[in-house]
Design a protein around this motif. Sequence first.
Motif, short mmCIF file in Angstrom:
data_model
loop_
_atom_site.label_atom_id
_atom_site.label_comp_id
_atom_site.label_asym_id
_atom_site.label_seq_id
_atom_site.Cartn_x
_atom_site.Cartn_y
_atom_site.Cartn_z
N ILE A 118 -8.04 11.37 59.03
CA ILE A 118 -7.93 10.89 60.41
C ILE A 118 -8.73 11.77 61.36
O ILE A 118 -9.48 11.29 62.22
N GLU A 119 -8.60 13.09 61.22
CA GLU A 119 -9.28 14.00 62.13
C GLU A 119 -10.80 13.89 62.01
O GLU A 119 -11.51 13.82 63.02
N SER A 120 -11.31 13.84 60.78
CA SER A 120 -12.76 13.73 60.60
C SER A 120 -13.28 12.39 61.10
O SER A 120 -14.38 12.31 61.64
N ASP A 121 -12.47 11.32 60.97
CA ASP A 121 -12.86 10.02 61.49
C ASP A 121 -12.97 10.05 63.02
O ASP A 121 -13.90 9.48 63.60
N LEU A 122 -12.03 10.72 63.66
CA LEU A 122 -12.06 10.81 65.12
C LEU A 122 -13.26 11.63 65.59
O LEU A 122 -13.91 11.29 66.58
N ASN A 123 -13.55 12.72 64.86
CA ASN A 123 -14.73 13.52 65.20
C ASN A 123 -16.00 12.71 65.03
O ASN A 123 -16.93 12.78 65.84
N ARG A 124 -16.06 11.94 63.94
CA ARG A 124 -17.21 11.08 63.67
C ARG A 124 -17.37 10.04 64.77
O ARG A 124 -18.48 9.81 65.26
N GLU A 125 -16.27 9.44 65.20
CA GLU A 125 -16.32 8.43 66.26
C GLU A 125 -16.80 9.06 67.57
O GLU A 125 -17.63 8.47 68.28
N THR A 126 -16.32 10.24 67.88
CA THR A 126 -16.74 10.93 69.09
C THR A 126 -18.23 11.20 69.08
O THR A 126 -18.93 11.00 70.08
N GLU A 127 -18.75 11.64 67.94
CA GLU A 127 -20.19 11.91 67.82
C GLU A 127 -21.00 10.63 67.98
O GLU A 127 -22.08 10.65 68.59
N ILE A 128 -20.52 9.52 67.43
CA ILE A 128 -21.22 8.24 67.56
C ILE A 128 -21.29 7.83 69.03
O ILE A 128 -22.34 7.41 69.53
N ILE A 129 -20.15 7.96 69.75
CA ILE A 129 -20.12 7.60 71.16
C ILE A 129 -21.05 8.49 71.97
O ILE A 129 -21.81 8.02 72.83
N ASN A 143 -23.79 6.31 73.42
CA ASN A 143 -23.15 5.77 74.63
C ASN A 143 -22.58 4.38 74.37
O ASN A 143 -22.42 3.59 75.30
N HIS A 144 -22.30 4.08 73.10
CA HIS A 144 -21.68 2.81 72.72
C HIS A 144 -20.17 2.98 72.61
O HIS A 144 -19.65 4.10 72.72
N GLU A 145 -19.48 1.88 72.37
CA GLU A 145 -18.04 1.92 72.15
C GLU A 145 -17.74 1.59 70.68
O GLU A 145 -18.54 0.95 69.99
N VAL A 146 -16.56 2.04 70.23
CA VAL A 146 -16.14 1.83 68.84
C VAL A 146 -14.75 1.20 68.83
O VAL A 146 -13.86 1.64 69.57
N GLN A 181 -26.16 -6.38 71.30
CA GLN A 181 -26.17 -6.94 72.66
C GLN A 181 -24.98 -6.45 73.48
O GLN A 181 -25.03 -6.47 74.71
N LEU A 182 -23.93 -6.00 72.79
CA LEU A 182 -22.71 -5.57 73.46
C LEU A 182 -22.47 -4.07 73.34
O LEU A 182 -21.48 -3.55 73.86
N ALA A 183 -23.38 -3.39 72.63
CA ALA A 183 -23.25 -1.93 72.42
C ALA A 183 -21.88 -1.57 71.87
O ALA A 183 -21.23 -0.62 72.31
N LEU A 184 -21.44 -2.33 70.86
CA LEU A 184 -20.10 -2.15 70.30
C LEU A 184 -20.16 -2.07 68.78
O LEU A 184 -20.79 -2.91 68.13
#
Length: 294
Positions: A75-86, A90-93, A59-62
């Motif tokens: 850390i770098e792969s996590d940030l890349n993964r987060e960017t791909e998810i967003i 179009n959700h937030e993390v 309901q909050l796209a989070l």
Amino acid sequence: MNKRDFIIKQIAKTNKKNFENYVVTRIYHMLNRSDVKFMTQQYVNRNEGHALTDMYFPQLALHIEIDEPFHKKQIESDLNRETEIIQATNHEVRRISITPDIESIDHQIDLVVNELRKRIITREQNANWEPWDIEKEFNPQYHIEKGYLAVNENPAFRKIIDACNCLGQDYKAVQQGWFKSKVYPNHYLWFPKFYDNEEWDNRISNDGKTIFEKCKNPDNYKKWFEGAINNPVKRITFPRSFDNLGFKLYKFAGIFETDFENSSPENGMIYKLKQHKLELKKTEPELAKENIRL
């Protein structure tokens, strides 16, 4: 499935992950809202493969990601993964880091819970809050009264007949996955299965914008391809999938049209996403019901 069982099953998926279980249960109990839906191990398509986010509030796209100690090495792969998810959703993390200090973990959880509460209150004040009601979530009448289907809201149905009747087909039973629309001219309702089998090789791109369809029966291939390429109808598409509890769903993926430039006997049929939203037309029986109420 009722709301109690749904929640218990979501939490149970974290039982063998101690840190994740602690964070998920603390967030849920501190939030203390039975009208808020949450999901654990939420499947998200990526450019290559998929990701599973630790906790998701549709309901909050989070999404909430819980970074255990080993994440410090990636850390770098996590940030890349987060960017791909967003980019894909179009959700937030939001991230919660597991540290040796329990007070630090709890403080991060407090911040997330406070943000969730503020988002809910803002939506309530703007009359933009839709309380979670598991009984109507897959009910065709709920979507009919809402008046539309939108890909970004992930509308889904448990049965093909429910999706059909939501779009005005008025069926008593169904035994196929392809129907000419009674309400939308030059539209068909399509319920493809995206996995390789003896007859078909159907796939959808990770971004959900392209569908590839190919008949694997050489005796039927020519007739099938000629029929498909010469019948360029719009496809209101509900791919069969499974939710993260293993239940079969038919989720609205949008309206697709034939890509004539890339479709060929060699490539098979290719369809491109053209509409993310479908306004539901009222059928004569529904209009009659409204007139009776008036």
